[in-house]
Design a protein around this motif. Sequence first.
Motif, short mmCIF file in Angstrom:
data_model
loop_
_atom_site.label_atom_id
_atom_site.label_comp_id
_atom_site.label_asym_id
_atom_site.label_seq_id
_atom_site.Cartn_x
_atom_site.Cartn_y
_atom_site.Cartn_z
N LEU A 454 0.82 -1.21 0.00
CA LEU A 454 0.00 0.00 0.00
C LEU A 454 0.86 1.26 0.00
N GLY A 466 -2.05 -1.33 -5.18
CA GLY A 466 -2.77 -1.11 -3.92
C GLY A 466 -3.94 -2.07 -3.77
N LYS A 467 -4.71 -2.26 -4.81
CA LYS A 467 -5.85 -3.18 -4.72
C LYS A 467 -5.40 -4.63 -4.56
N SER A 469 -3.17 -5.68 -2.69
CA SER A 469 -2.87 -5.96 -1.28
C SER A 469 -4.07 -6.58 -0.57
N GLY A 507 -3.94 -0.86 7.17
CA GLY A 507 -4.21 -1.09 5.76
C GLY A 507 -5.47 -0.40 5.29
N LEU A 510 -4.76 3.32 4.81
CA LEU A 510 -4.00 3.57 3.60
C LEU A 510 -4.83 3.31 2.34
N TYR A 511 -5.70 2.30 2.41
CA TYR A 511 -6.49 1.95 1.23
C TYR A 511 -7.47 3.05 0.87
N ILE A 514 -5.74 5.08 -1.48
CA ILE A 514 -5.58 4.41 -2.77
C ILE A 514 -6.79 4.66 -3.66
#
Length: 518
Positions: A454, A466-467, A469, A507, A510-511, A514
């Motif tokens: 990420l 990113g996706k 992850s 996560g 952070l996503y 994204i």
Amino acid sequence: MKRGPPSRRRPQSLPPRPQSLPAKARLATQLLGWGGAAALVLAASYIVRLAIASGWLTPERQIGLAVIGALAMIGIGLWLRRSESSGGGRAYAGLLPAGGIIILFIAIYAAHLYYGLVGAPAALAAVTLACLLSLWLCHVFQSTLYAFFAVAGTYSVPFLLRSLMLDITDLAIYFASWSAVFCMFSIWVGSRAVYLLALYMALIGFDWAWRDGSYADQWLSAGIFQTALLVIFAGTAAIYSVRRQSPLNQEAAVAHLPALLVFYFLQYALFKQHIPALAPWVAVASAAIVALCYLLARNAAGKELAGGRMLLQAYVALVLFHAGYIESIPYAWAPWVAFLLVPATAAYGALRRDMAAPGRFVWLAVIAIFLINYLRIVAGFDRGGVTAPDLLAVCYALELYGGYYLARRANSLQQAWPLLLLGGHLAAIAAAVQVFHDRIAVSLTWGILAVVCLLIALRFKDKLLGKSSLLIFAISAGKVLFYDLASSAPTVRIFTLLVVGCSFYLGGWLYRKIELLE
């Protein structure tokens, strides 16, 4: 003085153009023609049978009448060809000589094998004359059917006139001589089908003849002659492309490919049986011969030859996969070779400034080798015999991540980006399991991997990374629910949940960023 009306010159009548028959009519006439020729042959056989039953037709008279009838059919066909002006009529006239050639071959072999009227040398001379006559008719009627008769007649001699083939040298000289004749004839008449049929029959016929004969122990001479056949026919294919200004297209290359496969496996089986250590090097040498013929043809033509290049790449891929990987690489080092083979092939493409330069067949062979060993390492199949398997799992993950980075940087192979990421994540996940035997360490490693993905995705604005992850988070959650909570001690459960919870929360935070990337 009055002049009369101007005289009108009659226009000169042009010769009528030959009318071509419709397709259905051509088919009907062909069927009728072949049916008539077959009926004549059948009628002749019944006459012979009746004459034999009555005691009038002796063996000498049978053979003589058969030869006379065959020559009569050939003569009538030539006369009909001269009287016909259209191409279709000439082709139809060629059906009678075709039947006559068949009767000639039958008469010759019957005279030697069945009645014993002529010896083997005389039979061979008669077969040679019949083959040359068939090739002449092929040129006259512009029909490769006669060339096929000649090929079948000549390459059947070693099986029907065995007493002539005293040793493998006689067999090799006979096959090489006729192979050269058919190759030159195919270039002259402009038909690849002639030398292709001769190539198939020469390879299979020679292998069958020398193995079935009394000289099966002369395997080295047989192997050398197989290589000579490859040189003869590969050189013919190259010369044909240059002299006829007709480079191999894709369809013609596909027709040549089975012949190369037959040659490869016949020769490899021969050397594998007698000198196993030398067999892969012989295969490499044969690939060098094919490459040399292609390079000479390309330089003579002054351009790339798509069909020849495809043949060369397919043959190199076969040698690489079979002789190189399967037969030569030790089982313990095979995964390491597969790991190094991908960047080596990519480096060759980079030097040529074209990643497709190695060819689709070579890339398929390299990818197949890589996938076989990737599954072996990641899934844990027979890892005990592999050298440094834990390190290798990490290397596979780094290689796939590196491939994704380079492909994305060059903005190429976009369809392969998800596969590269998926393969890298699975290899990294498997590496963590294999390196760390503690459940908490494995969960912590997976969490760090997902968060790092990420962070890198945010740094380079890479939404796909990113996706991807989410796959690592999903596998981590599944491990906790179905494995850690069910069979772990309470302290292990607590620490595992803490690690997973923190990594999931970080996560998720952070996503969110994204998803805001463009």
